[in-house]
Design a protein around this motif. Structure first.
Motif, PDB file in Angstrom:
ATOM      1  N   GLN A 196       0.831  -1.190   0.000  1.00  0.00           N
ATOM      2  CA  GLN A 196       0.000   0.000   0.000  1.00  0.00           C
ATOM      3  C   GLN A 196       0.870   1.246   0.000  1.00  0.00           C
ATOM      4  O   GLN A 196       2.020   1.216   0.434  1.00  0.00           O
ATOM      5  N   TYR A 197       0.281   2.341  -0.496  1.00  0.00           N
ATOM      6  CA  TYR A 197       0.981   3.615  -0.543  1.00  0.00           C
ATOM      7  C   TYR A 197       1.115   4.172   0.865  1.00  0.00           C
ATOM      8  O   TYR A 197       0.172   4.132   1.657  1.00  0.00           O
ATOM      9  N   ARG A 198       2.301   4.711   1.153  1.00  0.00           N
ATOM     10  CA  ARG A 198       2.557   5.357   2.438  1.00  0.00           C
ATOM     11  C   ARG A 198       3.019   6.783   2.185  1.00  0.00           C
ATOM     12  O   ARG A 198       4.018   7.014   1.503  1.00  0.00           O
ATOM     13  N   PHE A 199       2.298   7.735   2.732  1.00  0.00           N
ATOM     14  CA  PHE A 199       2.589   9.144   2.539  1.00  0.00           C
ATOM     15  C   PHE A 199       3.966   9.519   3.073  1.00  0.00           C
ATOM     16  O   PHE A 199       4.691  10.319   2.476  1.00  0.00           O
ATOM     17  N   GLY A 200       4.357   8.939   4.212  1.00  0.00           N
ATOM     18  CA  GLY A 200       5.640   9.272   4.821  1.00  0.00           C
ATOM     19  C   GLY A 200       6.822   8.979   3.912  1.00  0.00           C
ATOM     20  O   GLY A 200       7.714   9.797   3.752  1.00  0.00           O
ATOM     21  N   ILE A 225       5.022   2.889  -2.493  1.00  0.00           N
ATOM     22  CA  ILE A 225       4.292   1.673  -2.147  1.00  0.00           C
ATOM     23  C   ILE A 225       5.211   0.833  -1.263  1.00  0.00           C
ATOM     24  O   ILE A 225       6.355   0.565  -1.631  1.00  0.00           O
ATOM     25  N   GLU A 226       4.721   0.428  -0.108  1.00  0.00           N
ATOM     26  CA  GLU A 226       5.518  -0.359   0.842  1.00  0.00           C
ATOM     27  C   GLU A 226       5.014  -1.800   0.911  1.00  0.00           C
ATOM     28  O   GLU A 226       3.812  -2.052   0.824  1.00  0.00           O
ATOM     29  N   VAL A 227       5.944  -2.734   1.070  1.00  0.00           N
ATOM     30  CA  VAL A 227       5.621  -4.132   1.328  1.00  0.00           C
ATOM     31  C   VAL A 227       5.510  -4.283   2.838  1.00  0.00           C
ATOM     32  O   VAL A 227       6.451  -3.967   3.573  1.00  0.00           O
ATOM     33  N   GLU A 228       4.358  -4.750   3.289  1.00  0.00           N
ATOM     34  CA  GLU A 228       4.075  -4.834   4.718  1.00  0.00           C
ATOM     35  C   GLU A 228       3.285  -6.097   5.013  1.00  0.00           C
ATOM     36  O   GLU A 228       2.905  -6.831   4.107  1.00  0.00           O
ATOM     37  N   ILE A 229       2.996  -6.288   6.280  1.00  0.00           N
ATOM     38  CA  ILE A 229       1.999  -7.255   6.703  1.00  0.00           C
ATOM     39  C   ILE A 229       0.774  -6.438   7.120  1.00  0.00           C
ATOM     40  O   ILE A 229       0.876  -5.235   7.334  1.00  0.00           O
ATOM     41  N   PRO A 230      -0.406  -7.064   7.213  1.00  0.00           N
ATOM     42  CA  PRO A 230      -1.585  -6.305   7.627  1.00  0.00           C
ATOM     43  C   PRO A 230      -1.372  -5.663   8.998  1.00  0.00           C
ATOM     44  O   PRO A 230      -0.649  -6.186   9.842  1.00  0.00           O
ATOM     45  N   GLY A 231      -2.010  -4.530   9.206  1.00  0.00           N
ATOM     46  CA  GLY A 231      -1.888  -3.844  10.483  1.00  0.00           C
ATOM     47  C   GLY A 231      -2.768  -2.618  10.534  1.00  0.00           C
ATOM     48  O   GLY A 231      -3.370  -2.231   9.536  1.00  0.00           O
ATOM     49  N   GLY A 232      -2.816  -2.006  11.692  1.00  0.00           N
ATOM     50  CA  GLY A 232      -3.616  -0.796  11.829  1.00  0.00           C
ATOM     51  C   GLY A 232      -3.709  -0.346  13.271  1.00  0.00           C
ATOM     52  O   GLY A 232      -3.009  -0.851  14.154  1.00  0.00           O
ATOM     53  N   LEU A 276      -6.912  -7.723  10.133  1.00  0.00           N
ATOM     54  CA  LEU A 276      -6.599  -8.770   9.158  1.00  0.00           C
ATOM     55  C   LEU A 276      -7.777  -8.995   8.228  1.00  0.00           C
ATOM     56  O   LEU A 276      -7.622  -9.021   6.998  1.00  0.00           O
ATOM     57  N   LEU A 277      -8.966  -9.130   8.781  1.00  0.00           N
ATOM     58  CA  LEU A 277     -10.153  -9.370   7.974  1.00  0.00           C
ATOM     59  C   LEU A 277     -10.473  -8.170   7.083  1.00  0.00           C
ATOM     60  O   LEU A 277     -10.745  -8.326   5.887  1.00  0.00           O
ATOM     61  N   GLU A 278     -10.424  -6.958   7.648  1.00  0.00           N
ATOM     62  CA  GLU A 278     -10.750  -5.760   6.867  1.00  0.00           C
ATOM     63  C   GLU A 278      -9.778  -5.545   5.716  1.00  0.00           C
ATOM     64  O   GLU A 278     -10.197  -5.259   4.599  1.00  0.00           O
ATOM     65  N   GLU A 279      -8.485  -5.671   5.981  1.00  0.00           N
ATOM     66  CA  GLU A 279      -7.492  -5.348   4.955  1.00  0.00           C
ATOM     67  C   GLU A 279      -7.297  -6.445   3.923  1.00  0.00           C
ATOM     68  O   GLU A 279      -6.920  -6.159   2.788  1.00  0.00           O
ATOM     69  N   THR A 280      -7.532  -7.706   4.309  1.00  0.00           N
ATOM     70  CA  THR A 280      -7.198  -8.812   3.403  1.00  0.00           C
ATOM     71  C   THR A 280      -8.347  -9.752   3.079  1.00  0.00           C
ATOM     72  O   THR A 280      -8.266 -10.477   2.086  1.00  0.00           O
ATOM     73  N   GLY A 281      -9.372  -9.812   3.919  1.00  0.00           N
ATOM     74  CA  GLY A 281     -10.419 -10.816   3.749  1.00  0.00           C
ATOM     75  C   GLY A 281     -10.035 -12.167   4.320  1.00  0.00           C
ATOM     76  O   GLY A 281     -10.772 -13.134   4.187  1.00  0.00           O
ATOM     77  N   PHE A 282      -8.875 -12.252   4.989  1.00  0.00           N
ATOM     78  CA  PHE A 282      -8.411 -13.504   5.588  1.00  0.00           C
ATOM     79  C   PHE A 282      -8.811 -13.567   7.050  1.00  0.00           C
ATOM     80  O   PHE A 282      -8.850 -12.544   7.734  1.00  0.00           O
ATOM     81  N   SER A 283      -9.071 -14.779   7.522  1.00  0.00           N
ATOM     82  CA  SER A 283      -9.246 -15.028   8.949  1.00  0.00           C
ATOM     83  C   SER A 283      -8.708 -16.414   9.241  1.00  0.00           C
ATOM     84  O   SER A 283      -8.478 -17.212   8.321  1.00  0.00           O
ATOM     85  N   GLY A 284      -8.493 -16.704  10.521  1.00  0.00           N
ATOM     86  CA  GLY A 284      -7.923 -17.994  10.888  1.00  0.00           C
ATOM     87  C   GLY A 284      -8.202 -18.304  12.333  1.00  0.00           C
ATOM     88  O   GLY A 284      -9.198 -17.847  12.896  1.00  0.00           O
ATOM     89  N   ASP A 336     -10.442   0.960   4.436  1.00  0.00           N
ATOM     90  CA  ASP A 336     -10.887   2.304   4.778  1.00  0.00           C
ATOM     91  C   ASP A 336     -10.942   3.141   3.502  1.00  0.00           C
ATOM     92  O   ASP A 336     -10.362   2.773   2.476  1.00  0.00           O
ATOM     93  N   ASP A 337     -11.596   4.295   3.569  1.00  0.00           N
ATOM     94  CA  ASP A 337     -11.751   5.159   2.394  1.00  0.00           C
ATOM     95  C   ASP A 337     -10.432   5.553   1.751  1.00  0.00           C
ATOM     96  O   ASP A 337     -10.359   5.742   0.543  1.00  0.00           O
ATOM     97  N   MET A 338      -9.368   5.689   2.524  1.00  0.00           N
ATOM     98  CA  MET A 338      -8.079   6.128   1.988  1.00  0.00           C
ATOM     99  C   MET A 338      -7.060   4.989   1.924  1.00  0.00           C
ATOM    100  O   MET A 338      -5.855   5.216   1.974  1.00  0.00           O
ATOM    101  N   GLU A 339      -7.538   3.759   1.788  1.00  0.00           N
ATOM    102  CA  GLU A 339      -6.664   2.600   1.630  1.00  0.00           C
ATOM    103  C   GLU A 339      -6.901   1.965   0.263  1.00  0.00           C
ATOM    104  O   GLU A 339      -8.040   1.851  -0.194  1.00  0.00           O
ATOM    105  N   ASP A 340      -5.837   1.567  -0.391  1.00  0.00           N
ATOM    106  CA  ASP A 340      -5.884   0.803  -1.634  1.00  0.00           C
ATOM    107  C   ASP A 340      -4.826  -0.276  -1.473  1.00  0.00           C
ATOM    108  O   ASP A 340      -3.632  -0.024  -1.652  1.00  0.00           O
TER     109      ASP A 340
END
Length: 191
Positions: free
Chosen positions: A68-72, A76-83, A99-107, A144-148
């Motif tokens: 995802q894009y990071r303003f700082g 585009i940064e390679v990351e793991i899900p987080g927030g 995890l569910l919101e950003e990726t659709g994954f659960s476990g 979220d609205d400002m996440e791609d």
């Protein structure tokens, strides 16, 4: 071995005042006096909510990553899900939610495997690392609205290469992956 302690005998700190309030953080200031030197100075603190990073591992030992894009950094940064952890929210529940919101994954078997203060010199929050096992995609992303966010998986054995070659530059993500590595026998000899 040194232990963490509160040293209130050496420091005099005035109650913090809010200098700036934004949707993601507040900037606070206090006057701090070092009793040893008798010097005083205005100190500043960035007041954030706590954060979570999620190491999500599939049944086939693939780790879920995002881009995802990071303003700082302006890239585009390679990351793991987080927030962010919402006010009053349990960090473990926040990790499962993000995890569910950003990726659709659960476990299952979600648990906290680490906690750090991102920068104790100027911040007062924590970043928790949540491990979730046997994850699978079972819903659509709800960014979220400002996440791609682009989602992909990497074989666990190849994650160390991404850490070494600079593909992952986000310090808190690298920290979370180090917590994960400490849970996997011989993680560093798997290349």
């Amino acid at each position: 071995m040194p232990t963490k302690r509160k040293d209130d005998k050496q420091w005099q700190v005035t109650p913090p005042e809010t200098m700036l309030s934004t949707p993601i953080m507040n900037v606070l200031t206090s006057q701090v006096v070092c009793k040893r030197s008798e010097k005083k100075m205005d100190f500043y603190r960035l007041d954030f909510s706590s954060w979570v990073n999620i190491v999500a591992v599939t049944k086939n030992q693939q780790i879920v990553f995002i881009q995802q894009y990071r303003f700082g950094s302006g890239q585009i940064e390679v990351e793991i899900p987080g927030g962010a952890v919402d006010p009053g929210e349990d960090p473990l529940k926040a990790g499962v939610r993000e995890l569910l919101e950003e990726t659709g994954f659960s476990g299952d078997n979600a648990r906290i495997i680490g906690k750090v203060c991102p920068n104790p010199a100027i911040q007062d929050n924590y970043c928790y690392t949540v491990l979730v096992e046997n994850v699978e995609k079972n819903s659509d992303q709800r960014p979220d609205d400002m996440e791609d966010i682009d989602v992909f998986t990497v074989e666990r054995i190849k994650v160390l290469k991404l850490m070494k070659d600079g593909s992952i530059e986000h310090g808190l993500v690298l920290n979370a992956l180090m917590f994960y590595a400490m849970t996997v026998p011989d993680f560093f000899s798997e290349e």
